[in-house]
Write an enzyme that holds these catalytic residues in place. Sequence first.
Site, PDB file in Angstrom:
ATOM      1  N   CYS A  81      16.491  30.662  64.602  1.00  0.00           N
ATOM      2  CA  CYS A  81      17.917  31.014  64.861  1.00  0.00           C
ATOM      3  C   CYS A  81      18.860  30.376  63.772  1.00  0.00           C
ATOM      4  CB  CYS A  81      18.523  30.527  66.284  1.00  0.00           C
ATOM      5  SG  CYS A  81      20.081  30.659  66.411  1.00  0.00           S
ATOM      6  N   ASP A 126      12.828  31.915  67.447  1.00  0.00           N
ATOM      7  CA  ASP A 126      13.044  33.250  67.926  1.00  0.00           C
ATOM      8  C   ASP A 126      11.812  34.058  67.683  1.00  0.00           C
ATOM      9  OD1 ASP A 126      15.627  33.035  68.564  1.00  0.00           O
ATOM     10  OD2 ASP A 126      16.356  33.658  66.678  1.00  0.00           O
ATOM     11  N   GLU A 150      -0.099  47.804  52.291  1.00  0.00           N
ATOM     12  CA  GLU A 150      -1.508  46.945  52.470  1.00  0.00           C
ATOM     13  C   GLU A 150      -1.286  46.204  53.829  1.00  0.00           C
ATOM     14  OE1 GLU A 150      -4.578  44.726  52.896  1.00  0.00           O
ATOM     15  OE2 GLU A 150      -2.800  43.675  52.228  1.00  0.00           O
ATOM     16  N   LEU A 151      -1.883  46.290  54.592  1.00  0.00           N
ATOM     17  CA  LEU A 151      -1.784  45.576  56.035  1.00  0.00           C
ATOM     18  C   LEU A 151      -1.874  43.994  55.872  1.00  0.00           C
ATOM     19  CD1 LEU A 151      -3.252  48.226  58.682  1.00  0.00           C
ATOM     20  CD2 LEU A 151      -0.946  47.723  57.866  1.00  0.00           C
ATOM     21  N   HIS A 172      18.782  37.723  63.735  1.00  0.00           N
ATOM     22  CA  HIS A 172      18.053  39.184  64.173  1.00  0.00           C
ATOM     23  C   HIS A 172      18.469  40.201  63.293  1.00  0.00           C
ATOM     24  CE1 HIS A 172      17.937  37.350  68.619  1.00  0.00           C
ATOM     25  NE2 HIS A 172      17.285  36.636  67.679  1.00  0.00           N
ATOM     26  N   GLU A 173      19.789  40.463  63.184  1.00  0.00           N
ATOM     27  CA  GLU A 173      20.195  41.645  62.487  1.00  0.00           C
ATOM     28  C   GLU A 173      19.672  41.391  60.839  1.00  0.00           C
ATOM     29  OE1 GLU A 173      22.659  40.723  65.955  1.00  0.00           O
ATOM     30  OE2 GLU A 173      22.100  39.499  64.309  1.00  0.00           O
TER      31      GLU A 173
END
Length: 122
Positions: A38, A45, A61-62, A79-80
């Site tokens: 945060c 968070d 690529e994972l 968050h945004e």
Amino acid sequence: MKYGTKAIKKAKLEVWDNPSPERDYEINITFPEFTCLCPRSGYPDFATIRINYVPDKKIIELKALKLYLNSFRDVHISHEEITNKIYSEIKKALKPRALEVVGDFNPRGNMKTVIRVTSEQP
């Protein structure tokens, strides 16, 4: 420094050639252990990040994506902002036909936040 920490510090998105660029198909990726901090309190968070896209010429690529998402664990960010940042960086790297990124954040202080960024209109 442990090898995992080194890998996360060097994390960047990597793309590969799409094996079927002539076809529309959807890729859904869920990352249920996302963390960041945060920007106001410094408290952690926790979220599930969902990435859904229709590739064009490139796919993500994972393992590189996992390391990239883990690179935010010590970053103070809202968050945004983080959901929009992930969306923008994936869109820039892949140039997909369609893209959606959802940040589904765990409740904190009795508040739950879900951020959805998409190339499609609601």
